[in-house]
Write a protein that holds these residues in place. Sequence first.
Motif, PDB file in Angstrom:
ATOM      1  N   LEU A 148       0.912  -0.918   0.091  1.00  0.00           N
ATOM      2  CA  LEU A 148      -0.215  -0.045  -0.020  1.00  0.00           C
ATOM      3  C   LEU A 148       1.057   1.424  -0.109  1.00  0.00           C
ATOM      4  CD1 LEU A 148      -2.573  -0.976   2.871  1.00  0.00           C
ATOM      5  CD2 LEU A 148      -2.653  -1.519   0.139  1.00  0.00           C
ATOM      6  N   LYS A 149       0.296   2.427  -0.695  1.00  0.00           N
ATOM      7  CA  LYS A 149       1.148   3.566  -0.581  1.00  0.00           C
ATOM      8  C   LYS A 149       0.731   4.379   0.718  1.00  0.00           C
ATOM      9  CE  LYS A 149       2.818   5.766  -4.084  1.00  0.00           C
ATOM     10  NZ  LYS A 149       3.172   6.341  -5.392  1.00  0.00           N
ATOM     11  N   THR A 150       1.272   4.021   1.882  1.00  0.00           N
ATOM     12  CA  THR A 150       0.893   4.762   2.871  1.00  0.00           C
ATOM     13  C   THR A 150       1.954   5.822   3.153  1.00  0.00           C
ATOM     14  OG1 THR A 150       2.449   3.390   4.526  1.00  0.00           O
ATOM     15  CG2 THR A 150       0.063   2.509   4.117  1.00  0.00           C
ATOM     16  N   SER A 151       1.784   6.669   4.190  1.00  0.00           N
ATOM     17  CA  SER A 151       2.828   7.566   4.468  1.00  0.00           C
ATOM     18  C   SER A 151       3.821   7.274   5.208  1.00  0.00           C
ATOM     19  CB  SER A 151       1.855   8.821   5.286  1.00  0.00           C
ATOM     20  OG  SER A 151       1.290   8.534   6.212  1.00  0.00           O
ATOM     21  N   SER A 152       3.811   5.908   5.593  1.00  0.00           N
ATOM     22  CA  SER A 152       5.030   5.687   6.370  1.00  0.00           C
ATOM     23  C   SER A 152       6.010   4.928   5.542  1.00  0.00           C
ATOM     24  CB  SER A 152       4.470   4.596   7.624  1.00  0.00           C
ATOM     25  OG  SER A 152       5.294   3.948   8.298  1.00  0.00           O
ATOM     26  N   ARG A 153       6.779   5.750   5.219  1.00  0.00           N
ATOM     27  CA  ARG A 153       7.956   5.480   4.174  1.00  0.00           C
ATOM     28  C   ARG A 153       9.547   5.550   5.084  1.00  0.00           C
ATOM     29  NH1 ARG A 153       4.873   3.047   1.676  1.00  0.00           N
ATOM     30  NH2 ARG A 153       6.352   2.530   0.363  1.00  0.00           N
ATOM     31  N   LEU A 154       9.570   5.192   6.235  1.00  0.00           N
ATOM     32  CA  LEU A 154      10.980   5.426   6.933  1.00  0.00           C
ATOM     33  C   LEU A 154      12.083   4.549   5.906  1.00  0.00           C
ATOM     34  CD1 LEU A 154      10.231   5.280  10.644  1.00  0.00           C
ATOM     35  CD2 LEU A 154      10.931   7.227   9.025  1.00  0.00           C
ATOM     36  N   VAL A 155      11.876   3.369   5.497  1.00  0.00           N
ATOM     37  CA  VAL A 155      12.760   2.676   4.944  1.00  0.00           C
ATOM     38  C   VAL A 155      13.396   3.395   3.659  1.00  0.00           C
ATOM     39  CG1 VAL A 155      13.337   0.461   3.624  1.00  0.00           C
ATOM     40  CG2 VAL A 155      12.213   0.434   5.570  1.00  0.00           C
ATOM     41  N   ASN A 156      12.203   3.936   2.747  1.00  0.00           N
ATOM     42  CA  ASN A 156      12.438   4.638   1.556  1.00  0.00           C
ATOM     43  C   ASN A 156      13.499   5.919   1.892  1.00  0.00           C
ATOM     44  OD1 ASN A 156       9.863   3.061   1.435  1.00  0.00           O
ATOM     45  ND2 ASN A 156      10.194   3.573  -0.677  1.00  0.00           N
ATOM     46  N   ILE A 157      13.205   6.614   2.998  1.00  0.00           N
ATOM     47  CA  ILE A 157      13.857   7.960   3.536  1.00  0.00           C
ATOM     48  C   ILE A 157      15.053   7.511   3.701  1.00  0.00           C
ATOM     49  CG2 ILE A 157      13.965   9.643   5.212  1.00  0.00           C
ATOM     50  CD1 ILE A 157      10.841   9.262   5.205  1.00  0.00           C
ATOM     51  N   LEU A 158      15.429   6.403   4.508  1.00  0.00           N
ATOM     52  CA  LEU A 158      16.855   6.226   4.822  1.00  0.00           C
ATOM     53  C   LEU A 158      17.574   5.579   3.585  1.00  0.00           C
ATOM     54  CD1 LEU A 158      15.911   4.412   8.333  1.00  0.00           C
ATOM     55  CD2 LEU A 158      17.031   6.644   7.896  1.00  0.00           C
ATOM     56  N   ALA A 159      16.926   5.070   2.905  1.00  0.00           N
ATOM     57  CA  ALA A 159      17.641   4.507   1.644  1.00  0.00           C
ATOM     58  C   ALA A 159      17.930   5.648   0.679  1.00  0.00           C
ATOM     59  CB  ALA A 159      16.805   3.598   0.818  1.00  0.00           C
ATOM     60  N   GLY A 160      17.163   6.681   0.631  1.00  0.00           N
ATOM     61  CA  GLY A 160      17.525   7.727   0.203  1.00  0.00           C
ATOM     62  C   GLY A 160      18.597   8.618   0.556  1.00  0.00           C
ATOM     63  N   ILE A 161      18.888   8.822   1.853  1.00  0.00           N
ATOM     64  CA  ILE A 161      19.902   9.499   2.454  1.00  0.00           C
ATOM     65  C   ILE A 161      21.191   8.453   2.263  1.00  0.00           C
ATOM     66  CG2 ILE A 161      20.853   9.926   4.679  1.00  0.00           C
ATOM     67  CD1 ILE A 161      18.093  10.486   5.835  1.00  0.00           C
ATOM     68  N   TYR A 162      21.132   7.137   2.182  1.00  0.00           N
ATOM     69  CA  TYR A 162      22.247   6.301   2.195  1.00  0.00           C
ATOM     70  C   TYR A 162      22.782   6.568   0.727  1.00  0.00           C
ATOM     71  CZ  TYR A 162      24.419   2.127   1.063  1.00  0.00           C
ATOM     72  OH  TYR A 162      25.771   0.961   0.671  1.00  0.00           O
ATOM     73  N   ALA A 163      21.722   6.737  -0.400  1.00  0.00           N
ATOM     74  CA  ALA A 163      22.228   6.903  -1.751  1.00  0.00           C
ATOM     75  C   ALA A 163      23.057   8.140  -1.938  1.00  0.00           C
ATOM     76  CB  ALA A 163      21.062   6.844  -2.741  1.00  0.00           C
ATOM     77  N   GLU A 164      22.430   9.178  -1.264  1.00  0.00           N
ATOM     78  CA  GLU A 164      23.140  10.483  -1.624  1.00  0.00           C
ATOM     79  C   GLU A 164      24.390  10.323  -0.811  1.00  0.00           C
ATOM     80  OE1 GLU A 164      21.579  14.931  -0.890  1.00  0.00           O
ATOM     81  OE2 GLU A 164      21.606  13.741   1.030  1.00  0.00           O
ATOM     82  N   GLU A 165      24.439  10.043   0.299  1.00  0.00           N
ATOM     83  CA  GLU A 165      25.859  10.135   1.301  1.00  0.00           C
ATOM     84  C   GLU A 165      26.952   9.320   0.374  1.00  0.00           C
ATOM     85  OE1 GLU A 165      24.331  10.592   5.798  1.00  0.00           O
ATOM     86  OE2 GLU A 165      24.803   8.591   5.067  1.00  0.00           O
ATOM     87  N   ASN A 166      26.500   8.162  -0.298  1.00  0.00           N
ATOM     88  CA  ASN A 166      27.392   7.206  -1.087  1.00  0.00           C
ATOM     89  C   ASN A 166      27.342   7.394  -2.642  1.00  0.00           C
ATOM     90  OD1 ASN A 166      28.427   5.046   1.342  1.00  0.00           O
ATOM     91  ND2 ASN A 166      26.230   5.629   1.619  1.00  0.00           N
ATOM     92  N   GLY A 167      26.893   8.283  -3.153  1.00  0.00           N
ATOM     93  CA  GLY A 167      27.107   8.872  -4.330  1.00  0.00           C
ATOM     94  C   GLY A 167      26.212   7.947  -5.286  1.00  0.00           C
ATOM     95  N   TYR A 168      24.995   7.309  -5.041  1.00  0.00           N
ATOM     96  CA  TYR A 168      24.223   6.557  -5.870  1.00  0.00           C
ATOM     97  C   TYR A 168      23.198   7.376  -6.347  1.00  0.00           C
ATOM     98  CZ  TYR A 168      27.087   2.799  -4.023  1.00  0.00           C
ATOM     99  OH  TYR A 168      28.166   2.060  -3.630  1.00  0.00           O
ATOM    100  N   ASP A 169      22.553   6.956  -7.320  1.00  0.00           N
ATOM    101  CA  ASP A 169      21.408   7.758  -7.829  1.00  0.00           C
ATOM    102  C   ASP A 169      20.114   7.302  -7.367  1.00  0.00           C
ATOM    103  OD1 ASP A 169      22.450   9.727  -9.763  1.00  0.00           O
ATOM    104  OD2 ASP A 169      23.405   7.721 -10.903  1.00  0.00           O
TER     105      ASP A 169
END
Length: 282
Positions: A148-169
Amino acid sequence: MINFNGKLQSSTSLFLNHENRGLRYGDALFETLRVVNSKVFFWEEHYLRLMASMRILRMEIPMAFTMEYLEKEILKTIEANALGNKAVRVRLSVYREPGGLYLPESRGVEYIVETKPLESPFYTLNAEEYGVELFKDHWVNSGLLSTLKTSSRLVNILAGIYAEENGYDNTLLLNEKKNVIEAINGNVFLVKGNTIKTPPVNDGCINGILRKQLTKIISKLEGYALEEASISPFELQKADELFITNVITGIRPVTRYRKKQFHTEVSRDLLGKLNLQVRLGG
């Protein structure tokens, strides 16, 4: 301007308070829509997914929440922002009425419609370098709620931060069985030879609208075989292509995973067929 329960308000107005259940508990759903020249792409599919999700979360569906009513409110908001003849990204959020702790006082809902202009009315292929990596810090549990597309997206948020910190798109999310289920912002398709593979919904991936459209298209093509099956991380190194899908960008080819370089031929072919389907009305 935004639309709050049918009333247009300035986007800077203070209309939510600390008791909002989406803020407190993630007790909310949302649909991200692509609208071009006041035509909502795949509106029936979005509406049916929203209604099914509300039932699963035991939200009370108002009698007024018909396809026609919500579409009218979406288009009203677009017109209020002078975007009627533009390509627009729309977020329709639905959350339970304030009140209660974990047990809500009400099953009723409120909603918000937000708009943002997009650059192109068509799906275009961006073949620039686009690298991904696995996100292993946390996983998504397979099961109905993860689809479901709920507003609880903590894994996605942390994955986005990880990608930015490590140079991935982007990063690829895993379930508890360590299978690849999706990217931060879309479903995943893997191409090997003439077989196009995508994880099944019961692995925990979002039940994506564009995923559904592409599986329909691929299943009708003679040159490809569609397979809905779990994807192991080891398969990524052997794949010919890998691409990510959502209703805003369409198809986004991945060009690199670690030392593996991917082609984009199938992505290009499918994108042309997707644009044709959109022009013909789905």
